[in-house]
Motif scaffolding. Sequence first.
Motif, PDB file in Angstrom:
ATOM      1  N   TRP A 139       2.281   1.743  -3.420  1.00 38.10           N
ATOM      2  CA  TRP A 139       1.278   2.259  -4.345  1.00 38.10           C
ATOM      3  C   TRP A 139       1.061   3.759  -4.104  1.00 38.10           C
ATOM      4  O   TRP A 139       0.962   4.553  -5.034  1.00 38.10           O
ATOM      5  N   GLU A 198     -10.041   0.302  -0.569  1.00 39.92           N
ATOM      6  CA  GLU A 198      -9.079  -0.495   0.187  1.00 39.92           C
ATOM      7  C   GLU A 198      -9.303  -0.382   1.676  1.00 39.92           C
ATOM      8  O   GLU A 198      -8.436  -0.658   2.468  1.00 39.92           O
ATOM      9  N   ILE A 241      -5.185  -3.442  -6.657  1.00 38.74           N
ATOM     10  CA  ILE A 241      -4.508  -2.295  -7.257  1.00 38.74           C
ATOM     11  C   ILE A 241      -4.441  -2.468  -8.773  1.00 38.74           C
ATOM     12  O   ILE A 241      -4.690  -1.532  -9.543  1.00 38.74           O
ATOM     13  N   ARG A 255       0.833  -1.204   0.000  1.00 37.11           N
ATOM     14  CA  ARG A 255       0.000   0.000   0.000  1.00 37.11           C
ATOM     15  C   ARG A 255       0.863   1.247   0.000  1.00 37.11           C
ATOM     16  O   ARG A 255       0.570   2.226  -0.684  1.00 37.11           O
TER      17      ARG A 255
END
Lengths: 111, 121
Positions: free
Chosen positions: A83, B4, B44, A80
């Motif tokens: 990203w 998310e 993603i 995460r």
Amino acid sequence: MERYETFRRANISRGGVKKLANAVLNQSIANNVAVAISGFSKVFLGEVIERALDVQRRMDPPYPLNPYASQKPLLPEHIREAWRLYKQETALVPAAHWRRAGGQGDGRMFR
Amino acid sequence: MATEGISRKRKRPNLFSNDVRALMYAFGDVPNPERESIAVLEDILTDYIVDMCHEAARMARTTNRNKVKVDDFKFALRRDYRKLGRVEELQRLSKEIHEARKTFDDSEGKSLSKSHGDKDK
């Protein structure tokens, strides 16, 4: 060597790409389009994964004097963060304006 | 990325789990990546592909086209030299394979007709 073999052979399956793109665009995309998407998706994944490995190394520095320490797996927090950095440091991800267009919010253009 | 969050109201389509797992190992992760990590990456990736499809559709719409073409994706990737290069490489290879197949078929046909003594000519 096996990693390289996997690197060469693995790809994002064309069938999955077709399913996804057909659903999003409500059309039947051409084969070469699916090939193109599958191709750059693999590059994209590589960029994110490599960045995640950097994040992992920064968050949890490997002990330099222990050559026998086995590699730790990537965790969701690494990915995460990678990203987030990817979006911030490159101007390459298209802005997701359409996501606020309502409906299911999953990006389908035609419901 | 809004989806998310901690809870998910809808189920996400699991299209690429095996591919993502293989590619994680390929690009440097352990041979058996964490299941959660695979799921996050898959999300993603799915979002990215959806976003790129929207971009390409936008390109197509400006020329009053409904169907997207590879050129639409290439334009969407115009600032991303790495991915653009990959798409162009795939196009070039696909063309080479196509040409090679064509030559192969032609030579096959010629040798067959010779063995039949040019009856069909």
